[in-house]
Enzyme design. Structure first.
Site, PDB file in Angstrom:
ATOM      1  N   ASN A  59       0.827  -1.205   0.000  1.00  9.89           N
ATOM      2  CA  ASN A  59       0.000   0.000   0.000  1.00  9.89           C
ATOM      3  C   ASN A  59       0.861   1.255   0.000  1.00  9.89           C
ATOM      4  OD1 ASN A  59      -2.229  -1.620   0.089  1.00  9.89           O
ATOM      5  ND2 ASN A  59      -2.703  -1.260   2.238  1.00  9.89           N
ATOM      6  N   ILE A  97      -8.690   9.816  13.329  1.00  4.64           N
ATOM      7  CA  ILE A  97      -9.787   9.350  12.480  1.00  4.64           C
ATOM      8  C   ILE A  97     -10.578   8.315  13.256  1.00  4.64           C
ATOM      9  CG2 ILE A  97     -10.409   8.414  10.231  1.00  4.64           C
ATOM     10  CD1 ILE A  97      -8.674  10.947  10.128  1.00  4.64           C
ATOM     11  N   ARG A 144     -24.038 -10.087  12.120  1.00  7.16           N
ATOM     12  CA  ARG A 144     -22.773 -10.667  12.549  1.00  7.16           C
ATOM     13  C   ARG A 144     -22.514 -10.304  14.006  1.00  7.16           C
ATOM     14  NH1 ARG A 144     -19.425  -8.098   7.615  1.00  7.16           N
ATOM     15  NH2 ARG A 144     -20.542  -6.307   8.464  1.00  7.16           N
ATOM     16  N   LYS A 146     -19.044   3.874  14.773  1.00  8.26           N
ATOM     17  CA  LYS A 146     -19.142   2.635  15.552  1.00  8.26           C
ATOM     18  C   LYS A 146     -18.604   2.808  16.970  1.00  8.26           C
ATOM     19  CE  LYS A 146     -19.037  -0.413  11.531  1.00  8.26           C
ATOM     20  NZ  LYS A 146     -19.267   0.687  10.569  1.00  8.26           N
TER      21      LYS A 146
END
Length: 651
Positions: free
Chosen positions: A329, A416, A550, A420
């Protein structure tokens, strides 16, 4: 093999010589035909004076005409792709040749009928044009026959403007495109009933379903790059009920090279359906704030981190430092930035935020002014299976970076975070909530201004739901949705990063910035709309399977804790939540206990949720406490120092 095919295989110089010879013949033939028609189609009726006068002037006329053809690039154009510009050049060259012939014959006192020059121009134009458009015409007819014989896909073009015109021409000319545009749609009433490159414009977007059925359309192409997101959303809402696969030309801001190509068409994505205007930020303010600064981005190779780097690179920082543990990446974003911003001062470092010594080494060497902390484990189901890894990376990795920033005089630190983190029911969300608390706690310890940016799901990020659905559709399904009623907030990566950068400008320290993301989206509707826009019918062509929630997953995501209030910033779509105060010393002791559980590989779930759910009313901030000089370093990975109270100096 025909003679023209043989000529096509010759060298360019030989082909040019053949065309010049052809033009010389055309010039003489045009003059003869002009006299022949003028004298009633009888060669014997042509007076010898006219014949002799032309023969005397023939060499001059031929040289002048060929010179004009060279001047107007008639021997340098690719006639296979000739368009209006090439035809205008032929017209101009032939008209000028006829005009100069009038002048030349007069100067030499060569008498000729006045009609000769008009007829000569017409025949010269026809002859010069004929051979040059033959290849294009023959290729066009061959392609038409091929499309008819091969039953190529039938295309409806939405947008009869400049972009639509360019796309239509490329579809017609490019043999590699297996498609045929059979009708156009445009909301401009002045275009209805007219033709675009021979294709009829049938009317406005309300006719799309009927036209798709009548014309047996296979694919719809939306070519209106200047349309607003709301207008695009309205068009796509109509298209998804036609059963046709839909492709779209990107918005005008993505076509900065000034070109419009068929290759730029992409499959419709769900963000096209959201219909929300892009988040606007003060780009000048962001550029001014970041310009000339040393900026460090952790997780700089990830979805959010890499977009942060792209936007920061435009602000002309003194130095941009990318820190990431995944070298692939990191390499990708490094090469992209070096290509797009050759003047950018860039450092790419492979390092883990878990490594205390490495983080200290980086901060001590580069002394960044601003840190954007995007490195984190984010996948909810995977973290439910490996909760200790979520705590190691997200909590203690963040703690390492936060402390290194404070110890080395970083001016501003932006975390960041995620929606959630609000009333979390999973270990990933709980770990991010603890990260927010760490940032808030440290804001009272160091001079660094620590802030949090909290937002929802990012469209198109690695592992997000949209690419997952697209892959499932591409393989024929089924598309898996966890629950029929599950909803989520969405924003684009560009918007999320714009918010992060704007928060960095607004920050005073301790804030939690929140984006107004509009209306939430039902994931089941999202999946069904995406299936339709790929030309399939949900539950018929592509099955939808509900797999159940989930572990740790919620039906509804929240963006605000109960105890937090909101106040608006200068940007009406960016809000600030009031921080919840808590006892920093108690919290730090809890982190120490959590660290002990992680190191001993014990279950961290109970302690993690105990930390975030503990009542914290009437608590004191951590200001007034400092780190002890003796730090506890284990395995060179996790570090949690003790706090002790400062000595109060009496006034």
């Amino acid at each position: 093999m025909g003679i023209l095919q043989r000529i096509a295989q010759l060298s360019s110089c030989v082909k040019k010589a053949i065309i010049i010879a052809y033009d010389v013949l055309v010039i003489q033939l045009a003059a003869f035909l002009a006299l022949w028609i003028r004298f009633e189609f009888s060669a014997t009726a042509i007076p010898s004076i006219y014949t002799n006068n032309y023969i005397r002037y023939a060499i001059i006329n031929t040289v002048v005409t060929i010179a004009l053809f060279v001047l107007f690039k008639l021997y340098g154009s690719l006639w296979l792709f000739a368009g209006s510009a090439e035809l205008l050049n032929i017209l101009s060259a032939c008209a000028l040749s006829a005009a100069l012939a009038v002048i030349g014959f007069s100067l030499f006192s060569f008498e000729m009928p006045r009609s000769f020059f008009v007829l000569y121009f017409g025949f010269l134009l026809a002859g010069a044009t004929g051979i040059r458009v033959y290849y294009r015409l023959r290729r066009h007819l061959h392609r038409r026959f091929h499309l008819w014989a091969s039953r190529a896909k039938r295309i409806m073009l939405i947008g009869a403007g400049e972009a639509g015109n360019l796309i239509l021409k490329e579809i017609m000319d490019n043999e590699s495109i297996d498609g045929n545009v059979v009708c156009c749609v445009d909301d401009d009433p002045g275009k209805k009933g007219k033709y675009l490159c021979g294709v009829k414009i049938i009317g406005g977007k309300h006719l799309i379903p009927e036209a798709a059925r009548k014309n047996r359309i296979d694919e719809i192409v939306v070519a209106i790059p200047s349309a607003s997101p709301k207008e695009v959303s309205e068009i796509l809402e109509i298209c998804k009920h036609t059963g046709c696969k839909t492709k779209i030309l990107p918005g005008i801001y993505k076509l900065m090279d000034g070109e419009t190509k068929f290759a730029q068409l992409r499959d419709v994505q769900i963000e096209d359906l959201l219909g929300r205007e892009p988040i606007k930020v003060n780009s000048d303010e962001i550029t001014e704030y970041n310009k000339g600064k040393v900026i460090l981005v952790t997780g700089g190779g990830g979805s959010i981190g890499s977009e942060l780097c792209r936007q920061l690179a435009r602000s002309d920082p003194k130095l941009l430092i990318i820190v990431d543990i995944y070298e692939n990446n990191a390499f990708d974003i490094q090469q992209e930035l070096l290509r797009d911003f050759p003047e950018l001062s860039l450092e790419v470092l492979i390092a883990s935020i878990r490594d205390v010594s490495r983080m200290r080494e980086i901060f001590e060497q580069y002394h960044p002014d601003i840190v954007y902390h995007a490195a984190a484990h984010k996948h909810v189901p995977l973290m439910e299976q490996s909760p200790n890894e979520a705590i190691k990376n997200n909590v203690f990795g963040t703690l390492n970076v936060v402390r290194a920033a404070g110890e080395n005089g970083v001016k501003r630190f932006v975390l960041i975070s995620s929606d959630k983190a609000v009333n979390p029911t999973n270990i990933m969300g709980a770990s991010k909530r603890i990260c927010e608390m760490i940032v808030q706690m440290m804001n009272g310890v160091y001079q660094t201004e620590y802030v949090v940016v909290r937002f929802g799901n990012v469209l198109g990020s690695n592992g997000s739901v949209i690419p997952h659905f697209i892959k499932q559709i591409a393989t024929g399904g089924p598309v898996t949705v966890t629950h029929k009623d599950i909803i989520r907030y969405f924003m684009t990566i560009r918007e999320a990063v714009s918010l992060v950068l704007q928060a960095g400008v607004y920050a005073d320290g301790g804030e939690v910035f929140i984006l107004d993301m509009g209306e939430p989206v039902r994931i089941d509707d999202l999946a069904r709309n995406l299936i339709r826009l790929y030309g399939f019918v949900p539950d018929v062509d592509i099955d939808i399977v509900y797999t159940g929630l989930r572990p740790g997953e919620k039906l509804f995501e929240e963006i605000l804790l109960t105890a937090e209030g909101l106040r608006m910033t200068n940007n009406k779509l960016i809000y600030v939540a009031n921080p919840i105060e808590f006892d920093g010393v108690v919290f730090y002791d809890e982190l120490e206990e959590l660290r002990r559980l992680v190191v001993s590989n014990e279950d961290v779930r109970q302690k993690t949720f105990e930390i975030i759910n503990k009542p914290r009313l009437d608590a004191a901030c951590v200001e007034g406490y400092i780190f002890d000089g003796e730090e506890d370093i284990l395995n060179n990975q996790y570090e949690v120092g003790k706090l002790k109270h400062k000595e109060l100096i009496p006034t």
